[in-house]
Write an enzyme that holds these catalytic residues in place. Sequence first.
Site, PDB file in Angstrom:
ATOM      1  N   SER A 164       0.857  -1.178   0.000  1.00 45.75           N
ATOM      2  CA  SER A 164       0.000   0.000   0.000  1.00 45.75           C
ATOM      3  C   SER A 164       0.901   1.238   0.000  1.00 45.75           C
ATOM      4  O   SER A 164       1.998   1.203  -0.568  1.00 45.75           O
ATOM      5  CB  SER A 164      -0.938  -0.042   1.205  1.00 45.75           C
ATOM      6  OG  SER A 164      -1.863   1.007   1.091  1.00 45.75           O
ATOM      7  N   TYR A 197      -4.874   7.694  -7.588  1.00 48.80           N
ATOM      8  CA  TYR A 197      -3.879   6.731  -7.087  1.00 48.80           C
ATOM      9  C   TYR A 197      -3.949   6.666  -5.555  1.00 48.80           C
ATOM     10  O   TYR A 197      -3.974   5.583  -4.964  1.00 48.80           O
ATOM     11  CB  TYR A 197      -2.479   7.136  -7.550  1.00 48.80           C
ATOM     12  CG  TYR A 197      -1.381   6.347  -6.872  1.00 48.80           C
ATOM     13  CD1 TYR A 197      -1.197   4.989  -7.139  1.00 48.80           C
ATOM     14  CD2 TYR A 197      -0.525   6.957  -5.945  1.00 48.80           C
ATOM     15  CE1 TYR A 197      -0.198   4.271  -6.501  1.00 48.80           C
ATOM     16  CE2 TYR A 197       0.471   6.244  -5.317  1.00 48.80           C
ATOM     17  CZ  TYR A 197       0.628   4.907  -5.593  1.00 48.80           C
ATOM     18  OH  TYR A 197       1.620   4.181  -4.948  1.00 48.80           O
ATOM     19  N   LYS A 201      -5.075   3.514  -2.956  1.00 50.22           N
ATOM     20  CA  LYS A 201      -4.288   2.999  -1.828  1.00 50.22           C
ATOM     21  C   LYS A 201      -5.117   3.032  -0.542  1.00 50.22           C
ATOM     22  O   LYS A 201      -4.986   2.161   0.312  1.00 50.22           O
ATOM     23  CB  LYS A 201      -2.991   3.815  -1.684  1.00 50.22           C
ATOM     24  CG  LYS A 201      -2.026   3.611  -2.850  1.00 50.22           C
ATOM     25  CD  LYS A 201      -1.396   2.230  -2.802  1.00 50.22           C
ATOM     26  CE  LYS A 201      -1.110   1.624  -4.142  1.00 50.22           C
ATOM     27  NZ  LYS A 201      -0.539   0.288  -4.114  1.00 50.22           N
TER      28      LYS A 201
HETATM   29  N1  LIG Z   1       7.743   4.023  -5.661  1.00 51.86           N
HETATM   30  C1  LIG Z   1       7.143   4.609  -4.651  1.00 51.86           C
HETATM   31  O1  LIG Z   1       7.514   5.709  -4.207  1.00 51.86           O
HETATM   32  C2  LIG Z   1       6.000   3.918  -3.954  1.00 51.86           C
HETATM   33  C3  LIG Z   1       5.544   4.452  -2.747  1.00 51.86           C
HETATM   34  C4  LIG Z   1       4.483   3.832  -2.094  1.00 51.86           C
HETATM   35  C5  LIG Z   1       3.910   2.687  -2.632  1.00 51.86           C
HETATM   36  N2  LIG Z   1       4.372   2.199  -3.818  1.00 51.86           N
HETATM   37  C6  LIG Z   1       3.723   0.987  -4.343  1.00 51.86           C
HETATM   38  O2  LIG Z   1       4.718   0.044  -4.656  1.00 51.86           O
HETATM   39  C7  LIG Z   1       4.236  -0.864  -5.651  1.00 51.86           C
HETATM   40  C8  LIG Z   1       5.301  -1.034  -6.725  1.00 51.86           C
HETATM   41  O3  LIG Z   1       5.479   0.197  -7.367  1.00 51.86           O
HETATM   42  P1  LIG Z   1       6.859   0.693  -7.964  1.00 51.86           P
HETATM   43  O4  LIG Z   1       7.142   1.982  -7.306  1.00 51.86           O
HETATM   44  O5  LIG Z   1       7.884  -0.370  -7.942  1.00 51.86           O
HETATM   45  O6  LIG Z   1       6.379   1.034  -9.449  1.00 51.86           O
HETATM   46  P2  LIG Z   1       6.831   0.495 -10.888  1.00 51.86           P
HETATM   47  O7  LIG Z   1       8.302   0.567 -11.015  1.00 51.86           O
HETATM   48  O8  LIG Z   1       5.990   1.260 -11.843  1.00 51.86           O
HETATM   49  O9  LIG Z   1       6.374  -1.026 -10.865  1.00 51.86           O
HETATM   50  C9  LIG Z   1       5.016  -1.383 -10.918  1.00 51.86           C
HETATM   51  C10 LIG Z   1       4.905  -2.801 -11.389  1.00 51.86           C
HETATM   52  O10 LIG Z   1       3.504  -3.112 -11.494  1.00 51.86           O
HETATM   53  C11 LIG Z   1       3.306  -3.689 -12.771  1.00 51.86           C
HETATM   54  N3  LIG Z   1       1.954  -3.520 -13.293  1.00 51.86           N
HETATM   55  C12 LIG Z   1       1.337  -2.385 -13.664  1.00 51.86           C
HETATM   56  N4  LIG Z   1       0.142  -2.652 -14.189  1.00 51.86           N
HETATM   57  C13 LIG Z   1      -0.010  -4.002 -14.151  1.00 51.86           C
HETATM   58  C14 LIG Z   1      -1.012  -4.895 -14.572  1.00 51.86           C
HETATM   59  N5  LIG Z   1      -2.127  -4.472 -15.193  1.00 51.86           N
HETATM   60  N6  LIG Z   1      -0.834  -6.214 -14.372  1.00 51.86           N
HETATM   61  C15 LIG Z   1       0.298  -6.668 -13.794  1.00 51.86           C
HETATM   62  N7  LIG Z   1       1.306  -5.885 -13.403  1.00 51.86           N
HETATM   63  C16 LIG Z   1       1.155  -4.551 -13.588  1.00 51.86           C
HETATM   64  C17 LIG Z   1       4.309  -2.983 -13.666  1.00 51.86           C
HETATM   65  O11 LIG Z   1       4.469  -3.676 -14.885  1.00 51.86           O
HETATM   66  P3  LIG Z   1       4.970  -2.900 -16.231  1.00 51.86           P
HETATM   67  O12 LIG Z   1       6.455  -2.723 -16.064  1.00 51.86           O
HETATM   68  O13 LIG Z   1       4.588  -3.826 -17.305  1.00 51.86           O
HETATM   69  O14 LIG Z   1       4.255  -1.579 -16.260  1.00 51.86           O
HETATM   70  C18 LIG Z   1       5.525  -3.035 -12.763  1.00 51.86           C
HETATM   71  O15 LIG Z   1       6.103  -4.294 -12.804  1.00 51.86           O
HETATM   72  C19 LIG Z   1       2.930  -0.250  -6.156  1.00 51.86           C
HETATM   73  O16 LIG Z   1       1.844  -0.937  -5.556  1.00 51.86           O
HETATM   74  C20 LIG Z   1       2.976   1.173  -5.647  1.00 51.86           C
HETATM   75  O17 LIG Z   1       1.703   1.712  -5.446  1.00 51.86           O
HETATM   76  C21 LIG Z   1       5.396   2.779  -4.485  1.00 51.86           C
END
Ligand SMILES: NC(=O)c1ccc[n+]([C@@H]2O[C@H](COP(=O)([O-])OP(=O)(O)OC[C@H]3O[C@@H](n4cnc5c(N)ncnc54)[C@H](OP(=O)(O)O)[C@@H]3O)[C@@H](O)[C@H]2O)c1
Length: 320
Positions: A164, A197, A201
């Site tokens: 989350s 977004y 969450k």
């Molecule tokens: N980065 C931050 O600052 C942050 C902070 C708080 C929470 N989060 C959470 O952390 C988690 C991971 O995010 P991240 O920051 O690592 O972002 P990211 O680099 O954009 O990675 C997101 C992943 O989700 C996949 N995805 C997107 N749509 C999908 C779908 N329809 N089916 C299956 N997979 C899908 C993406 O695949 P593709 O490569 O094919 O798009 C990618 O592998 C998310 O839940 C995000 O909300 C992130």
Amino acid sequence: MAFVYSQLFVTPRIPPAASLTGQTAIITGSNVGLGKEAARHLTALGCTKVILAVRNTTAGEDARKDILASTGVPPHTLEVWSLDLADYGSVKRFAKRAESELQRIDILLENAGIATDKFALSEGHERTVTVNVVSTFLLAFLLLPKLKETAKKFAVKPRLSIVSSEVHAWTKFAEWKQPSIFPALDDEATANMQERYMTSKLLEVLAIRQFAPKLAGTGVILNYLNPGLCHSELGRDAGWSLYLLKMALARSTEVGSRTLVCAAVAGEESQGKYMHDGKVDESALSPFVRSQDGEEAGRKVWGELKGILEGVQKGVTEGF
Ligand SMILES: NC(=O)c1ccc[n+]([C@@H]2O[C@H](COP(=O)([O-])OP(=O)(O)OC[C@H]3O[C@@H](n4cnc5c(N)ncnc54)[C@H](OP(=O)(O)O)[C@@H]3O)[C@@H](O)[C@H]2O)c1
């Protein structure tokens, strides 16, 4: 201030004694970002099998090769399976495959997510809601029987960890006062995509808090976590303000991924709980979530979400 303090002064660490020898893990969205780095950690911690659940299998294969090269584990440890959370058929096929091909599931790390301000529908719901919320819970429910079976058969405590975010606190979530929440979110004319977004969450948090108590006694640990602001591909189209914020405050992808690992190896103390900076910390939940209104909104979200999931597959939310 708490956000800035965590970002600048807290470096989450993986518990030193963590070992996952013999265990099987599934990580969604593990071709890039936090999911990929978490997969690398879980592999290095000794998982016998790690499933990279990705929508782009070519990118998944690249991630697999990269993780194999850096960890030196036997190639059969890592597998790339197709999973598109924007397509319920894909989620069902993935779950069926896991049910039939995997002997056990010790860790289901639901990490995949999107952040977009562009309105589009998938499976009849606004895309962010479908991917981050509906399909995330659909996959959890479809695989919970296998997690429960793993608990019984191998006398272990499988973990279902959902990624989350602290941004659950950064939305007004006006939709909760509408007669029905999900139809309000799906209405393009009124959709607040600047908040979407963050709202997605919050929906995760509210639904988990309603559902978690029902897992008591099943042997499965459900926890959810905030990785903090981290470098990754998320918000790739968000523009300069997020770019500059990340430059100033973001954790590296690897450091952020440790919070995912902390949840994936956590014990009973994390059952139904929110993890922040790699530790259980319910005080980091928003005041709204902990309020009477939050409880009421949670019951409403959970009731509607359950109805949507039952519409996708009858009986999927029953029997817990
Ligand atoms: N980065 C931050 O600052 C942050 C902070 C708080 C929470 N989060 C959470 O952390 C988690 C991971 O995010 P991240 O920051 O690592 O972002 P990211 O680099 O954009 O990675 C997101 C992943 O989700 C996949 N995805 C997107 N749509 C999908 C779908 N329809 N089916 C299956 N997979 C899908 C993406 O695949 P593709 O490569 O094919 O798009 C990618 O592998 C998310 O839940 C995000 O909300 C992130």
